[in-house]
Design an enzyme around this catalytic site. Structure first.
Site, PDB file in Angstrom:
ATOM      1  N   TYR A 190     -65.734  34.823  46.493  1.00 20.52           N
ATOM      2  CA  TYR A 190     -64.287  34.611  46.530  1.00 20.52           C
ATOM      3  C   TYR A 190     -63.863  33.740  47.707  1.00 20.52           C
ATOM      4  CZ  TYR A 190     -64.396  38.399  43.157  1.00 20.52           C
ATOM      5  OH  TYR A 190     -64.669  39.166  42.060  1.00 20.52           O
ATOM      6  N   SER A 191     -64.794  32.984  48.244  1.00 24.07           N
ATOM      7  CA  SER A 191     -64.530  32.194  49.447  1.00 24.07           C
ATOM      8  C   SER A 191     -63.649  30.983  49.152  1.00 24.07           C
ATOM      9  CB  SER A 191     -65.848  31.725  50.056  1.00 24.07           C
ATOM     10  OG  SER A 191     -65.633  30.737  51.036  1.00 24.07           O
ATOM     11  N   ASN A 192     -62.456  30.970  49.738  1.00 21.21           N
ATOM     12  CA  ASN A 192     -61.614  29.781  49.627  1.00 21.21           C
ATOM     13  C   ASN A 192     -62.278  28.576  50.288  1.00 21.21           C
ATOM     14  OD1 ASN A 192     -59.573  31.182  48.318  1.00 21.21           O
ATOM     15  ND2 ASN A 192     -58.534  31.717  50.219  1.00 21.21           N
ATOM     16  N   HIS A 193     -63.077  28.840  51.312  1.00 20.97           N
ATOM     17  CA  HIS A 193     -63.771  27.752  52.008  1.00 20.97           C
ATOM     18  C   HIS A 193     -64.749  27.046  51.080  1.00 20.97           C
ATOM     19  CE1 HIS A 193     -66.031  25.557  55.006  1.00 20.97           C
ATOM     20  NE2 HIS A 193     -67.118  26.206  54.669  1.00 20.97           N
ATOM     21  N   ILE A 194     -65.437  27.798  50.236  1.00 20.87           N
ATOM     22  CA  ILE A 194     -66.357  27.186  49.272  1.00 20.87           C
ATOM     23  C   ILE A 194     -65.592  26.255  48.336  1.00 20.87           C
ATOM     24  CG2 ILE A 194     -67.728  27.720  47.212  1.00 20.87           C
ATOM     25  CD1 ILE A 194     -69.325  28.110  49.741  1.00 20.87           C
TER      26      ILE A 194
END
Length: 312
Positions: A73-77
């Site tokens: 769920y990483s927004n950074h990814i």
């Protein structure tokens, strides 16, 4: 080779929206939301601030690939994948959870979006993922991907923190008399940047709402990145609020969902389901607990992440 960063987004801006409601009036406070979910068409919210100087560094180093780490769920990814597509980098993501390998039907919308934007996804066991900051592991990755500029989990490094200088200046211009600033916290980089560049004022409080359980371990990192110790004698005062994370990262609870529904129905501003929902929940709990005195001028920082919301 990577494209030059589009100048329009070097000093991009987003609105500061006043939020008026009887609940706030009854408590004698004023509230605004800094709408950084609107600051970039694809690299949304705090991720733009974290990535912009890193993109420039990758370009200066002659790197053609961005490599980074994150959970499902990483927004950074998602933001790194979007940045690669926008600015001509290949992207590689090492993802926590080898049970997801070869199982795209179990992937989050975040992972699907990243793959659609060209990111190569590699899945690591949780034990291997914990090696992501160790020098031997990073040296192995550097040798395997010699063309890659390696970004840490969440994009949090000194270049990322530096990216919040302009944001802090903009908040100061748009709402010069603020007393409290709330932000969601994942790896701590956003909180560190806002603390580092806040105009000194002993009456100000920067409050980070942790999205994961037992987040106190982040405090030394935030101190190191910001240069401001976790001590009320310093200006501005900052705190990490760890009691509003619910069951943990990427998970919610009925009271958090209720707060998100109330906020979205009252102000017609969407929140993401991992970070800003808990930030707003934490703000409302602090307000109703009497920890925001009458006369407070509160800024809620919307750090984006809407791409991660389930699509219906």
């Amino acid at each position: 080779m990577p494209h030059t960063l589009t100048p329009d987004y070097r000093t991009n801006d987003s609105p500061m929206m006043a939020l008026e409601h009887p609940l706030f009036a009854d408590h004698g406070i004023k509230v605004w939301m800094k709408r950084d979910d609107l600051n970039h068409p694809t690299i949304q919210g705090n991720k733009w601030h974290k990535l912009k100087h890193n993109l420039e560094a990758a370009k200066a180093a002659g790197k053609s690939t961005l490599l980074t780490f994150g959970g499902a769920y990483s927004n950074h990814i998602a933001a790194t994948a979007a940045a690669g597509q926008a600015y001509g980098f290949q992207t590689i993501g090492y993802i926590r959870g080898d049970e997801l390998a070869g199982r795209p039907e179990r992937w989050s919308h975040t992972l699907l979006t990243a793959q659609q934007n060209g990111m190569q996804l590699h899945f690591l066991s949780r034990s291997d993922y914990r090696l992501k900051t160790q020098s031997d592991f990073l040296d192995t990755l550097s040798a395997k991907h010699s063309e890659a500029y390696i970004l840490p989990e969440g994009g949090t490094n000194q270049a990322a923190v530096q990216g919040f200088k302009t944001l802090s200046q903009t908040i100061e211009f748009q709402c010069p008399n603020w007393t409290h600033l709330f932000t969601a916290v994942g790896t701590g980089g956003t909180l560190a940047g806002l603390v580092k560049f806040a105009t000194p004022n002993p009456q100000r409080h920067i409050l980070g709402v942790a999205s994961l359980k037992q987040a106190d371990y982040l405090i030394p990192d935030i101190e190191s990145l910001s240069g401001v110790s976790y001590n009320a004698a310093h200006s501005p005062n900052w705190r990490l609020l760890t009691e509003y994370c619910g069951p943990g990262y990427g998970q919610t609870a009925p009271d958090i969902e209720a707060a998100q529904h109330w906020f979205e129905s009252q102000f017609h501003i969407p929140l993401d389901s991992v970070y800003t929902n808990k930030m707003v929940y934490g703000f409302l709990q602090e307000l109703q607990s009497g920890r925001l005195p009458s006369g407070s001028k509160v800024v809620l920082y919307h750090s984006g992440g809407l791409q991660g919301n389930p699509k219906t």
